[in-house]
Design a protein around this motif. Structure first.
Motif, PDB file in Angstrom:
ATOM      1  N   THR A  28       3.470   9.232   6.929  1.00 13.44           N
ATOM      2  CA  THR A  28       4.679   8.481   6.600  1.00 13.44           C
ATOM      3  C   THR A  28       4.844   8.325   5.094  1.00 13.44           C
ATOM      4  OG1 THR A  28       4.471   7.268   8.686  1.00 13.44           O
ATOM      5  CG2 THR A  28       5.909   6.332   7.017  1.00 13.44           C
ATOM      6  N   ILE A  29       3.749   8.075   4.373  1.00 14.83           N
ATOM      7  CA  ILE A  29       3.836   7.953   2.919  1.00 14.83           C
ATOM      8  C   ILE A  29       4.325   9.263   2.301  1.00 14.83           C
ATOM      9  CG2 ILE A  29       2.499   7.630   0.811  1.00 14.83           C
ATOM     10  CD1 ILE A  29       3.050   5.055   2.310  1.00 14.83           C
ATOM     11  N   ILE A  30       3.753  10.384   2.748  1.00 19.42           N
ATOM     12  CA  ILE A  30       4.183  11.675   2.208  1.00 19.42           C
ATOM     13  C   ILE A  30       5.632  11.957   2.593  1.00 19.42           C
ATOM     14  CG2 ILE A  30       3.729  14.155   2.208  1.00 19.42           C
ATOM     15  CD1 ILE A  30       0.825  13.538   2.775  1.00 19.42           C
ATOM     16  N   ALA A  31       6.012  11.631   3.823  1.00 23.53           N
ATOM     17  CA  ALA A  31       7.390  11.873   4.264  1.00 23.53           C
ATOM     18  C   ALA A  31       8.386  11.051   3.455  1.00 23.53           C
ATOM     19  CB  ALA A  31       7.512  11.550   5.753  1.00 23.53           C
ATOM     20  N   ALA A  40       6.151  16.632   7.912  1.00 27.27           N
ATOM     21  CA  ALA A  40       7.323  17.439   7.575  1.00 27.27           C
ATOM     22  C   ALA A  40       8.571  17.030   8.359  1.00 27.27           C
ATOM     23  CB  ALA A  40       7.014  18.924   7.800  1.00 27.27           C
ATOM     24  N   TRP A  41       8.424  16.764   9.666  1.00 27.00           N
ATOM     25  CA  TRP A  41       9.598  16.398  10.465  1.00 27.00           C
ATOM     26  C   TRP A  41      10.216  15.090   9.978  1.00 27.00           C
ATOM     27  CZ3 TRP A  41      12.111  19.727  13.216  1.00 27.00           C
ATOM     28  CH2 TRP A  41      11.447  20.798  13.802  1.00 27.00           C
ATOM     29  N   GLY A  42       9.376  14.112   9.684  1.00 29.44           N
ATOM     30  CA  GLY A  42       9.901  12.854   9.159  1.00 29.44           C
ATOM     31  C   GLY A  42      10.583  13.029   7.820  1.00 29.44           C
ATOM     32  N   ALA A  43      10.044  13.901   6.975  1.00 25.21           N
ATOM     33  CA  ALA A  43      10.669  14.149   5.675  1.00 25.21           C
ATOM     34  C   ALA A  43      12.046  14.787   5.826  1.00 25.21           C
ATOM     35  CB  ALA A  43       9.759  15.039   4.830  1.00 25.21           C
ATOM     36  N   ARG A  44      12.199  15.681   6.786  1.00 19.55           N
ATOM     37  CA  ARG A  44      13.514  16.309   7.008  1.00 19.55           C
ATOM     38  C   ARG A  44      14.553  15.273   7.423  1.00 19.55           C
ATOM     39  NH1 ARG A  44      13.903  21.876   7.893  1.00 19.55           N
ATOM     40  NH2 ARG A  44      16.106  21.400   8.210  1.00 19.55           N
ATOM     41  N   ALA A  93      10.268   3.784  10.667  1.00 16.37           N
ATOM     42  CA  ALA A  93       9.489   3.259  11.793  1.00 16.37           C
ATOM     43  C   ALA A  93       9.431   4.260  12.935  1.00 16.37           C
ATOM     44  CB  ALA A  93      10.105   1.936  12.268  1.00 16.37           C
ATOM     45  N   ALA A  94      10.556   4.916  13.225  1.00 14.59           N
ATOM     46  CA  ALA A  94      10.555   5.927  14.287  1.00 14.59           C
ATOM     47  C   ALA A  94       9.637   7.097  13.941  1.00 14.59           C
ATOM     48  CB  ALA A  94      11.980   6.425  14.534  1.00 14.59           C
ATOM     49  N   SER A  95       9.635   7.501  12.670  1.00 17.89           N
ATOM     50  CA  SER A  95       8.746   8.578  12.234  1.00 17.89           C
ATOM     51  C   SER A  95       7.287   8.153  12.340  1.00 17.89           C
ATOM     52  CB  SER A  95       9.075   8.971  10.793  1.00 17.89           C
ATOM     53  OG  SER A  95       8.172   9.935  10.305  1.00 17.89           O
ATOM     54  N   PHE A  96       6.994   6.903  11.987  1.00 15.49           N
ATOM     55  CA  PHE A  96       5.622   6.404  12.075  1.00 15.49           C
ATOM     56  C   PHE A  96       5.143   6.391  13.523  1.00 15.49           C
ATOM     57  CE2 PHE A  96       2.481   3.045  12.475  1.00 15.49           C
ATOM     58  CZ  PHE A  96       1.620   3.305  11.416  1.00 15.49           C
ATOM     59  N   VAL A  97       5.975   5.887  14.419  1.00 15.75           N
ATOM     60  CA  VAL A  97       5.594   5.819  15.835  1.00 15.75           C
ATOM     61  C   VAL A  97       5.396   7.218  16.408  1.00 15.75           C
ATOM     62  CG1 VAL A  97       6.398   5.130  18.119  1.00 15.75           C
ATOM     63  CG2 VAL A  97       6.689   3.581  16.190  1.00 15.75           C
TER      64      VAL A  97
END
Length: 349
Positions: free
Chosen positions: A127-130, A189-193, A235-239
């Motif tokens: 999450t931090i990187i994203a 990567a998906w969270g970053a997008r 939050a959704a990316s973290f979960v």
């Protein structure tokens, strides 16, 4: 009471008389701009629905089990009881024993710690990187944005499982922190997008343009103006990353990539499969860790559904309409709308 102040003493001789009207009751009551903490509190409103609360309760139970594993476990996970081999659940061993007399309940409790640590640590790293890559690539323009976007695309196509196998083979006993780090590095990567797309939409909003016009530094625009509006997606990316990390850990442990000396739910299933517990019907050995994996998956899914219901206007309005119908005693699944008429009107007609 209004106060009229005549400013004839200060005006020029040929200028018309003017008066200033002030209301003491409303003086100084101008609406205040919401601060960072108020924005942050409003951003976490996604966790206030029933789905999110239920999921957080189940997840909190597993977190407490992981924290107090040494207190809750009745035995050491490696303690051997030669007189109780392949024993079904009993008063001494609530979830039975293994082929050498180890207590299954103690192993499941201690295995929870590894699952929670790897899941949350990998999700935190990812999450931090994203956030850094996704928000910066969405806010910046030109070659910097395109370079960060290309880096994200590269990590999207990196195969995760083979990479972890290669990294784990370099160590005789790879620690869980290393596994969590690898899972986090390949899972951002998906969270970053998603964050990049939303940030590109936010950077043209009025409040961001106003902050930029006022000369606000980049770090304040991102942390104060943008991040509170991105908390639902973060939050959704973290979960989602926690779910992927837990599934990845248990899968790698089950197939034997991670040493079986590192207790988690996947290693318990690995031992059960190797000793023929599936074929011999010794359900107390493989069913509890399987149910724990399913339970934590349900908890994370409920949290994700709650976030989706908050973010998606259609789902949020549908949920509010369903709750309103339940309060009125109406069935949500009815296809025919119930029309309530006044009985006095019908009698007069």
């Amino acid at each position: 009471m209004n106060t009229i102040v005549n400013d004839t003493a200060d005006r020029a001789a040929n200028s018309p008389a003017t008066a200033t009207v002030r209301n003491p009751a409303t003086a100084g009551n101008a609406p205040k701009k919401p601060g960072f903490w108020s924005k942050l509190g409003a951003a976490f409103a996604m966790f206030r629905n029933k789905k999110s609360i239920t999921g957080l309760s189940i997840l909190g139970f597993f977190v407490l089990v992981a924290i107090f594993a040494d207190v809750l476990a009745p035995y050491s996970p490696t303690k051997v009881d030669n007189t109780a081999r392949f024993q079904p659940p009993s008063a001494q061993h609530w979830l039975g024993t293994t082929h050498i007399g180890e207590d299954v309940l103690s192993q499941v409790i201690h295995g929870t710690r590894g699952v929670i640590v790897v899941g949350f640590l990998a999700a935190f790293i990812a999450t931090i990187i994203a956030i850094i890559v996704g928000v910066l690539s969405g806010y910046l323009r030109g070659w910097r944005s395109e370079g960060l976007s290309a880096l994200t695309n590269v990590f999207l196509v990196i195969p995760g499982i083979p990479l972890i196998i290669i990294v784990a083979s370099m160590f005789e006993d790879p620690p869980l922190i290393l596994i969590a780090g690898v899972l986090g590095l390949i899972g951002w990567a998906w969270g970053a997008r998603v964050l990049r797309a939303q940030t590109m939409s936010l950077r043209s909003r009025d409040f961001v343009q106003a902050a930029r016009a006022n000369g606000e530094p980049l770090r304040r625009i991102i942390t104060v103006e943008m991040l509170p509006n991105l908390m639902a997606l973060i939050a959704a990316s973290f979960v989602g990353t926690v779910t992927a990390a837990i599934i990845g850990l248990t899968t790698l442990s089950y197939i034997g990539i991670i040493p079986v000396t590192t207790y988690n739910w996947g290693t318990i299933l690995n031992w059960a499969s190797a000793q023929g517990a599936f074929r011999q019907g010794q359900w107390w050995w493989f069913l509890p860790p399987g149910l724990c994996i399913a339970a934590i998956g349900v908890a994370l899914s409920l949290i994700n559904f709650g976030i989706d219901e908050y973010v998606n206007p259609r789902l949020r309005s549908a949920g509010e309409r369903a709750r309103a119908m339940k309060k009125k005693g109406m069935n949500v699944n009815d296809t025919v709308t119930v029309v309530r008429t006044n009985t006095k009107t019908q009698e007069n007609a």
